[in-house]
Design an enzyme around this catalytic site. Structure first.
Site, PDB file in Angstrom:
ATOM      1  N   HIS A  31     -19.054 -42.446 127.758  1.00 11.82           N
ATOM      2  CA  HIS A  31     -19.268 -42.645 127.217  1.00 11.82           C
ATOM      3  C   HIS A  31     -19.568 -44.172 126.996  1.00 11.82           C
ATOM      4  O   HIS A  31     -20.464 -45.201 126.370  1.00 11.82           O
ATOM      5  CB  HIS A  31     -17.954 -43.764 126.161  1.00 11.82           C
ATOM      6  CG  HIS A  31     -17.679 -41.753 125.703  1.00 11.82           C
ATOM      7  ND1 HIS A  31     -16.226 -41.057 126.139  1.00 11.82           N
ATOM      8  CD2 HIS A  31     -17.813 -41.031 124.501  1.00 11.82           C
ATOM      9  CE1 HIS A  31     -16.131 -40.217 125.318  1.00 11.82           C
ATOM     10  NE2 HIS A  31     -16.994 -39.528 124.927  1.00 11.82           N
ATOM     11  N   GLY A  41     -25.505 -38.184 123.428  1.00 11.18           N
ATOM     12  CA  GLY A  41     -25.325 -37.839 123.957  1.00 11.18           C
ATOM     13  C   GLY A  41     -26.505 -36.527 124.654  1.00 11.18           C
ATOM     14  O   GLY A  41     -25.817 -34.958 124.192  1.00 11.18           O
ATOM     15  N   VAL A  77     -24.260 -37.904 132.190  1.00 15.36           N
ATOM     16  CA  VAL A  77     -23.306 -39.182 132.911  1.00 15.36           C
ATOM     17  C   VAL A  77     -22.608 -37.315 133.779  1.00 15.36           C
ATOM     18  O   VAL A  77     -21.356 -36.698 133.452  1.00 15.36           O
ATOM     19  CB  VAL A  77     -22.105 -40.086 132.595  1.00 15.36           C
ATOM     20  CG1 VAL A  77     -21.766 -40.332 134.116  1.00 15.36           C
ATOM     21  CG2 VAL A  77     -23.572 -41.038 131.951  1.00 15.36           C
ATOM     22  N   SER A 125     -14.156 -35.383 127.574  1.00 11.11           N
ATOM     23  CA  SER A 125     -12.935 -35.937 127.928  1.00 11.11           C
ATOM     24  C   SER A 125     -12.128 -34.653 127.757  1.00 11.11           C
ATOM     25  O   SER A 125     -11.254 -34.846 128.155  1.00 11.11           O
ATOM     26  CB  SER A 125     -12.625 -36.559 126.213  1.00 11.11           C
ATOM     27  OG  SER A 125     -13.691 -37.373 126.173  1.00 11.11           O
ATOM     28  N   ARG A 126     -12.474 -33.214 127.832  1.00 11.52           N
ATOM     29  CA  ARG A 126     -11.832 -32.505 128.037  1.00 11.52           C
ATOM     30  C   ARG A 126     -11.556 -31.729 129.892  1.00 11.52           C
ATOM     31  O   ARG A 126     -10.731 -30.671 130.109  1.00 11.52           O
ATOM     32  CB  ARG A 126     -12.245 -30.941 127.484  1.00 11.52           C
ATOM     33  CG  ARG A 126     -12.852 -31.278 125.879  1.00 11.52           C
ATOM     34  CD  ARG A 126     -12.472 -29.499 125.365  1.00 11.52           C
ATOM     35  NE  ARG A 126     -11.999 -29.669 123.595  1.00 11.52           N
ATOM     36  CZ  ARG A 126     -12.580 -29.667 122.870  1.00 11.52           C
ATOM     37  NH1 ARG A 126     -14.120 -29.658 123.372  1.00 11.52           N
ATOM     38  NH2 ARG A 126     -12.648 -29.672 121.482  1.00 11.52           N
TER      39      ARG A 126
END
Ligand code: PAF
Length: 286
Positions: free
Chosen positions: A42, A153, A182, A192-193
């Site tokens: 992010h 993204g 990234v 995030s997971r």
């Protein structure tokens, strides 16, 4: 001295008033929409956004509309304080962090954006209604913030395709800027997971980028060779349960025929333990 935290705007009216004032001074606006739980992926978006517009806004909103009944809405990490610190370090001036009642004051929106055929394939097949929920909230965020540019993204390739398509189909004015995926040093795409993976699962998850690398190396030999190369990597990893591996035409997002030549995109989704991960890469099919 710690860097100044972003101003948190939590109402639509506050966003409009604040950004109208910025625009009145001739400043352009970039939006990075997120679900929060920010990671370096992010932050790459907000760094890119700094090159594209004068004022950056990050939205942090865990959008219930895009979570299915059996999905991890309650479990989804909410880390607003840490997110604000991370954005402060990047010099982001504004965060839009509305409550669910602010975004959907009359309960679930009756008027939806429908993602159409592509929205029900791949991720949409595993997560029915997901992309209608994504597009509906993205349309709302673009209307609220009215950004000149918004970052999305490459990691979420299908979402990116559908957002670009919505912007075209509905004549929205915002330009969509694609931010490359990234990756960790070993190739795993940031997500995030990833925080849900234990040490063994984290090691096993490397099979996803390795399968995509193997696919790209076999691309000269055609679609069948690409699929076989990816499968041989994925089948070697017991903890990885593949949901789909598909090769699509980037222009239509439809699966390519076996004799397809040219630029395509390989899409991969797999469960590692209970965590569902996705990744994708460009292929040059010979
Ligand atoms: O990709 C995400 O984080 C979400 O789907 C988005 C675009 C913020 C919409 O809720």
């Amino acid at each position: 001295m710690s860097p100044t935290r972003p101003v948190v705007l939590d109402t639509v009216a506050a966003v409009r008033e604040t950004l109208d004032a910025e625009r009145a001074e001739g400043r352009t606006v970039a939006l990075t929409p997120t679900l929060g739980a920010l990671h370096d992926g992010h932050l790459e978006h907000v760094r890119r956004a700094a090159e594209l517009a004068d004022i950056r806004v990050v939205s942090i909103f865990v959008n219930p509309l895009q979570f299915g009944p059996s999905e991890d809405l309650d479990r989804y990490p909410r880390t607003l304080e840490a997110d604000l610190d991370a954005l402060a370090a990047e010099g982001v001036p504004y965060v839009f962090a509305p409550a669910v009642e602010e975004m959907y004051p009359a309960g679930p929106a009756q008027t939806h954006v429908v993602a159409g055929r592509v929205g029900s394939m791949f991720e949409g097949r595993s997560r029915p209604g997901h992309f209608d929920g994504v597009l509906t909230v993205v349309a709302k965020l673009l209307n609220i913030v009215q950004p000149d540019v918004a970052t999305f993204g490459q990691k979420d390739a299908q979402q990116l395709f559908l957002v670009q398509r919505m912007v075209r189909d509905l004549d929205l004015r915002t330009r969509i800027e694609v931010v490359p995926t990234v990756r960790e040093d070993d190739g795993l795409a940031l997500s995030s997971r990833n925080r849900y993976l234990d040490a063994d699962q984290r090691r096993a998850a490397r099979a996803l980028p390795r399968a995509l690398e193997a696919a790209a190396s076999a691309a000269d030999l055609g679609v069948d060779a690409v699929v076989a190369a990816a499968q041989s990597v994925l089948m070697g990893e017991k903890l990885v349960e593949v949901d789909y591996f598909k090769v699509v035409d980037p222009a239509t997002f439809e699966p390519v025929p076996d004799d397809f030549r040219g630029t395509a995109r390989a899409l991969l989704a797999a469960r590692v333990g209970t965590t569902r991960l996705i990744d994708n890469d460009e292929l040059h099919l010979g």
